[in-house]
Design a protein around this motif. Structure first.
Motif, PDB file in Angstrom:
ATOM      1  N   LYS A  21       0.812  -1.216   0.000  1.00 49.54           N
ATOM      2  CA  LYS A  21       0.000   0.000   0.000  1.00 49.54           C
ATOM      3  C   LYS A  21       0.852   1.276   0.000  1.00 49.54           C
ATOM      4  CE  LYS A  21      -3.737  -2.312  -0.102  1.00 49.54           C
ATOM      5  NZ  LYS A  21      -4.508  -2.358  -1.357  1.00 49.54           N
ATOM      6  N   GLY A  22       2.167   1.137  -0.156  1.00 47.71           N
ATOM      7  CA  GLY A  22       3.035   2.302  -0.246  1.00 47.71           C
ATOM      8  C   GLY A  22       3.366   2.955   1.088  1.00 47.71           C
ATOM      9  N   ARG A  23       3.073   2.288   2.183  1.00 44.19           N
ATOM     10  CA  ARG A  23       3.319   2.844   3.521  1.00 44.19           C
ATOM     11  C   ARG A  23       4.670   2.327   4.024  1.00 44.19           C
ATOM     12  NH1 ARG A  23      -2.664   1.503   5.817  1.00 44.19           N
ATOM     13  NH2 ARG A  23      -1.669   1.857   7.860  1.00 44.19           N
ATOM     14  N   GLN A  47      10.398  -4.532  -1.229  1.00 48.87           N
ATOM     15  CA  GLN A  47      10.227  -3.437  -2.192  1.00 48.87           C
ATOM     16  C   GLN A  47      10.618  -3.862  -3.595  1.00 48.87           C
ATOM     17  OE1 GLN A  47      12.499  -0.518   0.379  1.00 48.87           O
ATOM     18  NE2 GLN A  47      10.894   0.857  -0.345  1.00 48.87           N
ATOM     19  N   LYS A 101       7.831  -5.884  -4.945  1.00 54.27           N
ATOM     20  CA  LYS A 101       6.730  -4.981  -5.281  1.00 54.27           C
ATOM     21  C   LYS A 101       7.005  -4.251  -6.599  1.00 54.27           C
ATOM     22  CE  LYS A 101       3.327  -1.982  -4.944  1.00 54.27           C
ATOM     23  NZ  LYS A 101       2.007  -2.353  -5.471  1.00 54.27           N
ATOM     24  N   SER A 102       8.241  -3.828  -6.795  1.00 54.84           N
ATOM     25  CA  SER A 102       8.572  -3.081  -8.011  1.00 54.84           C
ATOM     26  C   SER A 102       8.529  -3.947  -9.255  1.00 54.84           C
ATOM     27  CB  SER A 102       9.961  -2.444  -7.873  1.00 54.84           C
ATOM     28  OG  SER A 102      10.970  -3.437  -7.834  1.00 54.84           O
TER      29      SER A 102
END
Length: 463
Positions: free
Chosen positions: A206-208, A233, A236-237
């Motif tokens: 969620k970018g947190r 990360q 996610k990327s």
């Protein structure tokens, strides 16, 4: 340095092991409620039937209504957990458990009781998805299998507690207390979750990032946290677009889904819940009296708990795949022998005790292997972005097969005969062994990000 390598390095200032265990134990109260609400009906039904004058069909509806709710809860909670978070979703499930317990305890009619069982089923289905998911995303790779297995341990303890509660209130027909006492662990789960952090992987999704970093520092300590955050990360990327349910059909995800859903479905099709639910019926068929059959059933419940503890100690050392192979092999043999014991007519005097041994061995083999792995493996295999939805799909299939097997057992038992039905389950167990050999990957000791990276590496060759 990978997360796995970081965890293998000599420890500096480590994160709180106590917090990791607190996360696992508190979340696994959902498993205890899962086990309790599925097991309590076996004793309560004796008194419900008399009070509401139920016929066999109505009794079956009261029992199976929980499974209908469980399928709905399993399919609905995964996407919700991906959207609002694992922690908040489990808190919501605890609230539903509490509501269902109160409604069941106060039910003035069979219709209200069935509604309460559906409500409880929704919570049970949700817990079956959310608890292993939450623990897996918080646990370190080296002990993830054992920690996720707390869920299965608590399920078996919940079933045993339900049996003991039934016995405690059976003297005056107190079925309402049997249901109502579930309010206590429901409150403990809901309150406990308020003090636990959200999983770092969902926070990164969620970018947190800062919140994820803070949680990892508490769980792992600064050295490991930095490496693990970077791995999350990076994973996610690697996503090229916003994930949807259609991603479940992607070729590179398919091996994970086949393994996760396959183990769940075959585990249920092996007949485990019918043996647990109908153990007194099975033992009665061998000539044991009702009292001996009930005592033997309690013994089987104790074996289930003890051997789950053994499975927890082995899953991170032996590995998921090898445990499945050993478990399915022993289950196959024990069911074949059970079928042979039940074949003669009339049965020999020793048939009852041999049947108890066969059922105990079967339950022990399941508990130490399939019972542990069935929740561990799916929680590890599925990609981060669709993990909740994939777990929902898996547990929907799990509960669906549970419903089919539970619904058909007595018909098969009476129609095919005692021996053929157990031989049929033995064939399923043999197929489970073959499935583990051919289609189940080993995930022992690998971080969730490494597992996802391995799946993605197959994308070009699979598509």
């Amino acid at each position: 340095m990978s997360t796995q390598q970081a965890h293998q390095q000599p420890a500096g200032k480590e994160g709180s092991r106590a917090l990791v265990y607190a996360v696992s134990i508190i979340a696994a109260l959902g498993g205890l409620l899962f086990g309790y609400d599925t097991g309590v009906i076996s004793g309560a039904l004796l008194f419900i039937g008399d009070e509401f004058h139920l016929d066999p069909l109505s009794e079956g509806v009261v029992v199976s209504s929980l499974l209908i709710g469980a399928m709905a809860g399993a399919i609905a909670c995964g996407p919700l957990a991906d959207k609002i978070g694992r922690r908040l979703s489990i808190t919501g499930a605890a609230t539903i458990f509490a509501i269902g317990a109160v409604v069941a305890a106060l039910a003035p009619s069979v219709g209200t009781l069935i509604t309460a069982r559906v409500i409880l089923g929704i919570a049970v289905g949700a817990a079956s998805v959310l608890v292993p998911l939450f623990i897996a995303e918080a646990a370190p790779p080296a002990t993830r299998g054992k920690l996720v297995s707390f869920n299965q341990l608590m399920i078996t303890i919940g079933i045993l507690v339900a049996y003991l509660t039934n016995a405690a209130f059976a003297y005056d027909g107190g079925w309402r207390w049997m249901f109502g006492l579930a309010l206590i662990p429901s409150a403990a789960l809901g309150i406990g979750m308020l003090f636990l952090p959200e999983t770092p992987r969902w926070l990164v999704e969620k970018g947190r990032i800062e919140e994820a970093k803070a949680v990892l520092l508490r769980l792992r300590g600064p050295r490991i946290a930095a490496v693990e955050l970077a791995d999350i990360q990076q994973t996610k990327s690697a996503e090229q677009h916003k994930s949807t349910l259609r991603d479940l059909a992607k070729p590179w995800v398919r091996p994970a889904l086949i393994a996760g859903i396959g183990v769940s479905v075959i585990g249920q099709a092996s007949g485990i819940n019918t043996v647990i639910y109908y153990a007194p019926t099975i033992f009665n068929a061998t000539g044991l009296g009702p009292a001996a059959a009930i005592l033997a059933t309690a013994g089987v419940g104790a074996v289930n708990v003890v051997m789950t503890l053994v499975g927890m100690s082995l899953v991170d050392r032996v590995g998921r795949r090898l445990l499945l192979m050993i478990g399915f092999a022993i289950m196959t043999v024990s069911l074949l022998v059970l079928g042979l014991v039940l074949l003669p007519n009339p049965l020999p005097a020793s048939a009852g005790w041999i049947a108890i041994i066969c059922v105990a061995v079967y339950i022990a083999a399941f508990a130490v292997s399939v019972g542990v792995v069935v929740f561990v493996l799916p929680s590890e295999l599925y990609p981060l972005s669709i993990r909740g939805s994939a777990m929902s799909a898996t547990l929907l299939c799990n509960w669906g097969m549970n419903f089919v097997v539970s619904l058909t057992f007595l018909s098969l038992f009476n129609g095919l005969g005692k021996s053929p039905v157990f031989w049929l389950y033995a064939v399923v167990c043999a197929l489970g062994w073959l499935f583990a050999v051919k289609l189940v990957p080993e995930t022992k000791g690998r971080s969730l990000e490494e597992i996802e990276s391995w799946l993605r590496s197959k994308e070009n060759t699979a598509s």
